[in-house]
Structure formats: structure tokens, C-alpha cells
Design a protein around this motif. Structure first.
Motif, PDB file in Angstrom:
ATOM      1  N   LYS A  40       0.819  -1.208   0.000  1.00 23.51           N
ATOM      2  CA  LYS A  40       0.000   0.000   0.000  1.00 23.51           C
ATOM      3  C   LYS A  40       0.861   1.271   0.000  1.00 23.51           C
ATOM      4  CE  LYS A  40      -4.432   0.744   1.884  1.00 23.51           C
ATOM      5  NZ  LYS A  40      -5.366   0.535   2.977  1.00 23.51           N
ATOM      6  N   GLY A  41       1.888   1.291   0.845  1.00 22.84           N
ATOM      7  CA  GLY A  41       2.774   2.451   0.915  1.00 22.84           C
ATOM      8  C   GLY A  41       3.501   2.709  -0.390  1.00 22.84           C
ATOM      9  N   PHE A  47       0.941   8.294  -5.408  1.00 18.12           N
ATOM     10  CA  PHE A  47      -0.394   8.854  -5.644  1.00 18.12           C
ATOM     11  C   PHE A  47      -1.043   9.195  -4.310  1.00 18.12           C
ATOM     12  CE2 PHE A  47       0.699   5.979  -9.042  1.00 18.12           C
ATOM     13  CZ  PHE A  47       0.496   6.776 -10.155  1.00 18.12           C
ATOM     14  N   ALA A  48      -1.549  10.406  -4.198  1.00 20.41           N
ATOM     15  CA  ALA A  48      -2.159  10.856  -2.943  1.00 20.41           C
ATOM     16  C   ALA A  48      -3.485  10.167  -2.668  1.00 20.41           C
ATOM     17  CB  ALA A  48      -2.358  12.367  -2.972  1.00 20.41           C
ATOM     18  N   SER A  49      -4.142   9.672  -3.734  1.00 18.42           N
ATOM     19  CA  SER A  49      -5.465   9.075  -3.555  1.00 18.42           C
ATOM     20  C   SER A  49      -5.783   8.140  -4.707  1.00 18.42           C
ATOM     21  CB  SER A  49      -6.535  10.179  -3.494  1.00 18.42           C
ATOM     22  OG  SER A  49      -6.612  10.836  -4.759  1.00 18.42           O
ATOM     23  N   LYS A  50      -6.812   7.357  -4.515  1.00 23.59           N
ATOM     24  CA  LYS A  50      -7.327   6.490  -5.578  1.00 23.59           C
ATOM     25  C   LYS A  50      -7.797   7.348  -6.755  1.00 23.59           C
ATOM     26  CE  LYS A  50     -11.187   3.343  -6.403  1.00 23.59           C
ATOM     27  NZ  LYS A  50     -12.342   2.683  -5.768  1.00 23.59           N
ATOM     28  N   GLU A  51      -8.411   8.478  -6.453  1.00 23.07           N
ATOM     29  CA  GLU A  51      -8.894   9.365  -7.510  1.00 23.07           C
ATOM     30  C   GLU A  51      -7.754   9.885  -8.381  1.00 23.07           C
ATOM     31  OE1 GLU A  51     -12.343  12.488  -7.512  1.00 23.07           O
ATOM     32  OE2 GLU A  51     -10.563  13.391  -6.614  1.00 23.07           O
ATOM     33  N   GLU A  52      -6.637  10.240  -7.756  1.00 22.15           N
ATOM     34  CA  GLU A  52      -5.486  10.707  -8.535  1.00 22.15           C
ATOM     35  C   GLU A  52      -4.969   9.593  -9.445  1.00 22.15           C
ATOM     36  OE1 GLU A  52      -0.868  12.254  -8.031  1.00 22.15           O
ATOM     37  OE2 GLU A  52      -2.121  12.069  -6.240  1.00 22.15           O
TER      38      GLU A  52
END
Length: 195
Positions: A40-41, A47-52
Motif C-alpha cells: 500500500k505504501g 499517488f495521494a489518492s485512488k482518484e489521482e
């Protein structure tokens, strides 16, 4: 490219087909971790988020698909022929991403729920329409396309017909609708030629 840049690019490349097939909501970060083999790290370092990540994956997928659809187009001199080539290329070139067209998939997926992805899809659609309309405009100027033809209308008709036919073909499990759309669009394009 640095090692970090290469890892980031690999994450995008491996996430793009997953987002394209499952959509934003249907793709979990665990799916991305499984595909990349990273912790995960390792993903969240890039990427700061899933959206990014989803946004980058869409842009990557759409860039590849748009490039594949345009391949060889610049070698064609006539504007009507260039439009016909675009239609044939869409209809006859196998998709390069599992799950179909990233533009259509992401547009449907992000319509009401994800403004970032929706804005990216709108920009991609605008660029595709502008490219097709520009070809029509060139044909009007050169006299290859008869006067009174509206570039925006031709571009919208081509895109709507092809994308709609692709959806039907995916639902029905064969390419009949795409072939029918290709043939109908060829007739329409023959009809706009000056002459």
C-alpha cells in the motif's frame, strides 16, 4: 526517468486496464496492489489518492487509444478520405484495452459521481470532436467537402454513432453493430464530398 518515475508509470500502466474494466467504484486499491505486487505504501508514495491514480490511468489509457485510432491518418491527403479512415480505424482495429473504450467507460462511470474524471473525459471528448471538425473545416476550405456542411454536426455524428455501436456490440457479443455503423457513416461521408 528515475526509478521512482518508472515505478509510478508502471503503476499507471497496470491500473489502467483495471479501472477501465471495473470503473472507479468497482476497482479497489487492493486490485491495484495485486496487479502491481506493491505494498500500500508503495502505491501511496506515488499517488495521494485512488482518484489521482484513476485520473492518471484514464489519461494514459485514452492517450494510447487515441494514438492507435489516429495511426496512419496523417499519410492520407483527402479530407473525406481522412474522415473515412478514422471511421474504418475505429471499427476495424481491435481495442487495445480490456473492457472497451476508456472514453465511454469513464464517461458513464464518472457522469454523476466523480467531477475530476468527468472533467478529464469532457476534455478528451472535446479534443476528439475538435480534431474531426478540423478535418471537415479543412475540406470546406479546400473545396473537397460541399458548402453548408457543419463540422460540429459531422464530428458529433461520427463519435455518437461509433461509440453507440461499440456499446451495442459489447452487449450483443459481436461486431455487427460496429460494422453497420461503419457502413452508414461511410455513406454519410460520401454524401458530404463536393462533386
Amino acid at each position: 526517468m528515475s526509478k521512482g518515475d518508472l515505478t509510478r508509470q508502471r503503476i499507471i500502466e497496470e491500473a489502467a486496464p483495471i479501472f477501465n474494466q471495473r470503473g472507479f467504484a468497482g476497482c479497489s486499491m487492493q486490485d491495484v496492489l495485486d496487479a502491481t505486487g506493491l505494498e500500500k505504501g508503495g502505491v501511496y508514495r506515488h499517488f495521494a489518492s485512488k482518484e489521482e491514480l484513476a485520473a492518471e490511468a484514464f489519461q494514459y489509457a485514452w492517450t494510447r487509444v487515441a494514438k492507435a485510432r489516429r495511426e496512419g491518418q496523417d499519410a492520407i491527403s483527402g479530407t473525406v478520405e481522412k474522415l473515412q479512415y478514422s471511421v474504418k480505424r475505429f471499427a476495424e482495429t481491435p481495442g487495445i484495452f480490456p473492457g472497451g473504450c476508456p472514453l465511454m467507460n469513464t464517461a458513464i462511470d464518472a457522469d454523476d459521481g466523480n467531477p475530476v474524471l468527468r472533467d478529464l473525459v469532457c476534455a478528451a471528448m472535446k479534443e476528439w470532436k475538435a480534431r474531426l471538425a478540423s478535418i471537415v473545416e479543412d475540406g470546406l476550405v479546400s473545396g473537397e467537402i460541399r458548402g453548408g456542411v457543419q463540422p460540429r454536426r459531422i464530428a458529433n455524428t461520427i463519435i455518437a454513432t461509433l461509440e453507440g455501436a461499440l456499446m451495442i456490440s459489447r452487449l450483443e457479443g459481436d461486431r455487427t453493430a460496429v460494422s453497420d455503423a461503419r457502413d452508414s457513416l461511410m455513406t454519410m461521408l460520401d454524401g458530404i464530398a463536393a462533386g
